[in-house]
Design an enzyme around this catalytic site. Structure first.
Site, PDB file in Angstrom:
ATOM      1  N   HIS A 126       0.859  -1.196   0.000  1.00  0.00           N
ATOM      2  CA  HIS A 126       0.000   0.000   0.000  1.00  0.00           C
ATOM      3  C   HIS A 126       0.886   1.233   0.000  1.00  0.00           C
ATOM      4  O   HIS A 126       1.648   1.465   0.930  1.00  0.00           O
ATOM      5  CB  HIS A 126      -0.912   0.012   1.231  1.00  0.00           C
ATOM      6  N   TYR A 166      -9.491   5.571   6.603  1.00  0.00           N
ATOM      7  CA  TYR A 166      -9.749   5.959   8.003  1.00  0.00           C
ATOM      8  C   TYR A 166     -10.767   7.086   7.951  1.00  0.00           C
ATOM      9  O   TYR A 166     -10.510   8.138   7.346  1.00  0.00           O
ATOM     10  CB  TYR A 166      -8.470   6.463   8.670  1.00  0.00           C
ATOM     11  N   TYR A 171       3.475   6.510  10.043  1.00  0.00           N
ATOM     12  CA  TYR A 171       2.694   5.346   9.619  1.00  0.00           C
ATOM     13  C   TYR A 171       3.605   4.229   9.099  1.00  0.00           C
ATOM     14  O   TYR A 171       3.422   3.060   9.431  1.00  0.00           O
ATOM     15  CB  TYR A 171       1.647   5.729   8.565  1.00  0.00           C
TER      16      TYR A 171
HETATM   17  C1  PHB Z   1      -7.003  -4.210  10.373  1.00  0.00           C
HETATM   18  O1  PHB Z   1      -6.936  -4.498   9.170  1.00  0.00           O
HETATM   19  O2  PHB Z   1      -7.483  -5.007  11.194  1.00  0.00           O
HETATM   20  C2  PHB Z   1      -6.509  -2.875  10.804  1.00  0.00           C
HETATM   21  C3  PHB Z   1      -5.846  -2.075   9.895  1.00  0.00           C
HETATM   22  C4  PHB Z   1      -5.397  -0.831  10.292  1.00  0.00           C
HETATM   23  C5  PHB Z   1      -5.606  -0.403  11.585  1.00  0.00           C
HETATM   24  C6  PHB Z   1      -6.249  -1.220  12.496  1.00  0.00           C
HETATM   25  C7  PHB Z   1      -6.701  -2.464  12.107  1.00  0.00           C
HETATM   26  O3  PHB Z   1      -5.178   0.829  11.945  1.00  0.00           O
END
Ligand code: PHB
Ligand code: APR
Length: 389
Positions: A72, A200, A384
């Site tokens: 990604h 998000y 990140y």
């Molecule tokens: C998940 O795919 O479970 C996941 C991905 C990103 C996050 C938290 C959980 O910040």
């Protein structure tokens, strides 16, 4: 029984450390309270920082991850119907890899078992003895028989509810904690992900996250009340609420289907200091917890393993213990940065019950600043993909 490093806990931390050490000819024994299937049944995030990916390669177990993992280059962030993209590759030169923790743990188990590693499942009553002496040991019971493993060092990789952290006396141990007034309701469904990257989403109705495991397995979350139970949420109610929290273009195109797993996780920030006591070293969830918003749980475990692995190598190969002495300070310095990022991302994207109109305006300004400012996006991207080890 005697070993060089006794590893308590067969989750990602303990298994990765075990594999790395065994590759160097260092003897380990791994103690796991549950069965392999139980450990593999836990559903957890799977966003891997570049440092984690490199550790998997170093451990020689990256083949499937490199083949099946998804790269990604960035992530999307939305505020109601507005959406923008933060490009990790543009800002840091590095993407993240999406590869489920279940798959990663399975690869570790398979590799350790193929190596003939000693993993003791279903052990009870694990007790750490004499961690402050030069000859520590660990006792446990298996099938009603008590066993003792004498060792040089103990790696406490037994998660938040394990015994290792509790072994450090309260006069020495200091714990820092923040509980958040909501949970995440997560659903796994055999449907194609709504988008090729994560979204998000901050909305007037609360946070939502669109994530994935593979091309036909999606993972979605919505912020929920801590008093909710998964049984309160029918699949239809979950999908309806998720659609109300993500931008319309995705609400209109999302493919829904029956949930194959549904659970609620509370959100917590937690750090234990120090992460070393005598010959006991804490790693991963045993020492710290982050709220899942920045996907740092597994990645903070990996950085601990990185520091401890190199420190143990230095000790066993070069007879130099300075790395072991520095472990706690080094690991914690990075952990606190990941804690800060996870906390600030949680604050930026969730609806807190006590928020007033001013707080809401601050939240919008925070998200808009990130949307409009390249420097802010660079900072977000650096965090990140993971700050350097
Ligand atoms: C998940 O795919 O479970 C996941 C991905 C990103 C996050 C938290 C959980 O910040
Ligand atoms: N004795 C032996 N094993 C134990 C004991 C004990 N007393 N207590 C707990 N364990 C085992 C658990 O059954 C679990 O398999 O230790 C393991 C700890 O694994 P995790 O909780 O997964 O922690 P860790 O390996 O540090 O992984 C950190 O992975 O699980 C996620 O949310 C976590 O993402 C984070 C990362």
């Amino acid at each position: 029984m005697r070993t060089q490093v006794c590893i308590i806990g067969g989750g990602p931390s303990g298994l990765l450390l075990g594999k790395l050490l065994r590759n160097q000819g260092i003897d380990v024994q791994i103690l796991e309270r549950k069965t392999r299937d139980y450990v593999l049944g836990r559903i957890r995030a799977g966003v891997l920082e570049v440092g984690f990916v490199e550790l998997m390669r170093l451990a020689g177990i990256a083949e499937r991850m490199d083949k099946e993992g998804f790269t990604h280059a960035g992530t999307s962030i939305s505020l109601n119907d507005e959406i923008f993209h933060v490009d990790f590759v543009e800002h840091t030169g590095t993407p993240v890899v999406v590869y489920g923790q279940t798959e990663l743990t399975r690869d570790l188990y398979d590799a350790l078992e193929a190596d003939g590693a000693d993993i003791h499942f279903n052990v009870d009553d694990v007790v750490i003895h004499d961690a402050k002496s030069d000859s520590p040991s660990v006792t446990y019971t298996k099938d009603g028989v008590t066993q003792r493993i004498g060792c040089d060092y103990i790696a406490g990789c037994d998660g938040f509810h394990g015994v290792s952290r509790q072994t450090i006396p309260t006069t020495v141990r200091r714990e820092y904690e923040k509980l958040y007034p909501f949970g995440w309701l997560g659903v796994l469904s055999e449907t194609p992900p709504v988008h090729h990257e994560l979204i998000y989403s901050c909305s007037d109705r609360g946070f939502a996250l669109c994530s994935m495991r593979n091309a036909n397995l999606s993972r979605y979350y919505i912020q929920c009340s801590l008093s909710d139970s998964p049984d309160d949420w029918s699949d239809a109610a979950f999908w309806q609420e998720l659609k109300r929290r993500i931008p319309e273009q995705f609400a209109d195109t999302i493919v829904t289907g029956p949930s194959i797993e549904k659970s609620i996780a509370p959100l917590r920030s937690f750090v234990c200091e120090p992460m070393q006591w005598g010959r006991l070293f804490l790693c991963g969830d045993a020492a710290h917890i982050v709220p899942p918003t920045g996907a740092k749980g597994l990645n903070t475990a990996a950085s601990d393993i990185h520091y401890l692995y190199y420190a143990l190598l230095q000790h066993f190969k070069d007879k130099d213990s300075s790395g072991l002495e520095a472990y706690s300070a080094k690991a914690l310095a990075r952990i606190w940065k990941a804690e800060r990022f996870s906390w600030s991302t949680t604050m930026m994207l969730h609806r807190f019950p006590e928020m007033n109109d001013f707080d809401l305006k601050m939240q919008v300004a925070d998200i808009h600043f990130l949307r409009d400012n390249a420097a802010a996006q660079k900072v977000f991207a650096q965090n990140y993909v993971g700050v350097p080890y």
